[in-house]
Design a protein around this motif. Sequence first.
Motif, PDB file in Angstrom:
ATOM      1  N   GLN A  25       0.813  -1.207   0.000  1.00 52.73           N
ATOM      2  CA  GLN A  25       0.000   0.000   0.000  1.00 52.73           C
ATOM      3  C   GLN A  25       0.856   1.270   0.000  1.00 52.73           C
ATOM      4  OE1 GLN A  25      -3.299  -0.040   2.818  1.00 52.73           O
ATOM      5  NE2 GLN A  25      -3.179  -2.271   2.947  1.00 52.73           N
ATOM      6  N   LEU A  26       2.153   1.124  -0.193  1.00 57.44           N
ATOM      7  CA  LEU A  26       3.068   2.273  -0.175  1.00 57.44           C
ATOM      8  C   LEU A  26       3.572   2.670  -1.548  1.00 57.44           C
ATOM      9  CD1 LEU A  26       5.257   1.535   2.971  1.00 57.44           C
ATOM     10  CD2 LEU A  26       3.344   3.128   2.774  1.00 57.44           C
ATOM     11  N   ASN A 138      -2.657  -1.247  -6.994  1.00 59.47           N
ATOM     12  CA  ASN A 138      -2.466  -2.636  -6.572  1.00 59.47           C
ATOM     13  C   ASN A 138      -3.779  -3.406  -6.477  1.00 59.47           C
ATOM     14  OD1 ASN A 138      -0.489  -4.551  -6.234  1.00 59.47           O
ATOM     15  ND2 ASN A 138      -0.141  -4.142  -4.061  1.00 59.47           N
ATOM     16  N   GLY A 139      -4.798  -2.921  -7.183  1.00 59.46           N
ATOM     17  CA  GLY A 139      -6.043  -3.669  -7.289  1.00 59.46           C
ATOM     18  C   GLY A 139      -7.018  -3.484  -6.155  1.00 59.46           C
ATOM     19  N   TYR A 140      -6.754  -2.562  -5.245  1.00 66.31           N
ATOM     20  CA  TYR A 140      -7.720  -2.311  -4.180  1.00 66.31           C
ATOM     21  C   TYR A 140      -8.970  -1.677  -4.781  1.00 66.31           C
ATOM     22  CZ  TYR A 140      -4.137  -3.570  -0.819  1.00 66.31           C
ATOM     23  OH  TYR A 140      -3.193  -4.271  -0.106  1.00 66.31           O
ATOM     24  N   ALA A 141     -10.139  -2.124  -4.302  1.00 68.90           N
ATOM     25  CA  ALA A 141     -11.390  -1.843  -5.010  1.00 68.90           C
ATOM     26  C   ALA A 141     -12.251  -0.812  -4.303  1.00 68.90           C
ATOM     27  CB  ALA A 141     -12.184  -3.138  -5.170  1.00 68.90           C
ATOM     28  N   LEU A 172      -4.960   1.754   1.487  1.00 67.09           N
ATOM     29  CA  LEU A 172      -4.383   2.919   0.823  1.00 67.09           C
ATOM     30  C   LEU A 172      -4.673   4.228   1.538  1.00 67.09           C
ATOM     31  CD1 LEU A 172      -5.165   2.052  -2.933  1.00 67.09           C
ATOM     32  CD2 LEU A 172      -3.120   1.475  -1.609  1.00 67.09           C
ATOM     33  N   GLY A 173      -5.091   4.169   2.811  1.00 67.50           N
ATOM     34  CA  GLY A 173      -5.288   5.394   3.569  1.00 67.50           C
ATOM     35  C   GLY A 173      -3.976   6.128   3.777  1.00 67.50           C
TER      36      GLY A 173
END
Length: 352
Positions: A25-26, A138-141, A172-173
């Motif tokens: 997430q970075l 990275n595919g986070y929805a 991803l916060g």
Amino acid sequence: MSDAHPRWKQRPAGSTWGDFGPDDQLGRLNLLTAAKVRQGVAEVQEGLRFSLSLPLDYPGGSALNPNRKPPVLRPLQRKGLVNFNCLLGELEPGRTDVLSDDMAVLSLQYSTQWDGLAHAGQLFDANGDGVPEPLYYNGYAAGRDVLGPLLVRDTGMPTAESSGSTSCAKALGIEGMAQNGVQGRGVMMDLHAHYGDARSLIGYDEWMRVIEADRLEIEPGDMLCLHTGFAQAVLAMQKNPDPVVLNNSCAVLNGRDEKLLQWISDSQIAVIAADNYAVEAHPALPGADCCAALPLHEHCLFKLGLHLGELWHLTPLAQWLRAHGRSRFLLTAPPLNLPGAIASPVTPIATV
């Protein structure tokens, strides 16, 4: 890359999805290694500090972006009294304390800011089923990892009907960036010194001319700062920005220039921070109907995991560096550690 990941079977062309791990997430912040911090510290020769943030109540008003409002400050309460210049002796006889306590309502991207990786995504077919989905780096929805309300009443300022938080980036916060620390070697690219105050669209050719003229050395893991003079112009307008003047001022990147985007990919820089409003030209040059309105945002945030800084106040630092024949410095720029937030104000510090 052929290995399937839990969130995706195919990744966008030219992306870094999976390169830093399936659950990363970075993004490019992974390149801010201990070695990069030491390189940044090695640039400190004078011990001079430059604060690179505008005041949080700048630009002023909402003329530049009607969706983003200036901060609101209000006092809290203390046992039924206004807790601002509050005489504690009125509550506890004999006390001499005078107390003040306040709160702020902030549009997190109003002033000097970091764009988090959940700020801009793309409709992309990650499953290979022919149906594009709203996804982030990275595919986070959207709707699963990045959550927000469906009703307009649940947006904006809290109301009696909707008083709590209604959105949250569970992935991803901005807190990931904050916990990383965001410290390393900064490199100043002084576009203003070459292109002045006029509106200039900077593509790959113009970009390379500046690098060659100033003999810039930009290495993997460096944090690239772009000085255009825009924030200085905003500051001079004293919270009464003229959008007509500003929209025709200073350099902006051409997000439609594929060669420039490829340079950003190949350079492996850790972040880009600019003193203008969106780093890239907005609106962008015309593109096909299927194309992003903010192509550089899409390329950096969605594909590369490369955070973008906007409205940084870079002019005093850029002028000092040019006067001293330097372009590198130690940069420290963590955002607020606010879990679930999409973006954050930042008070970056450069040390030379």
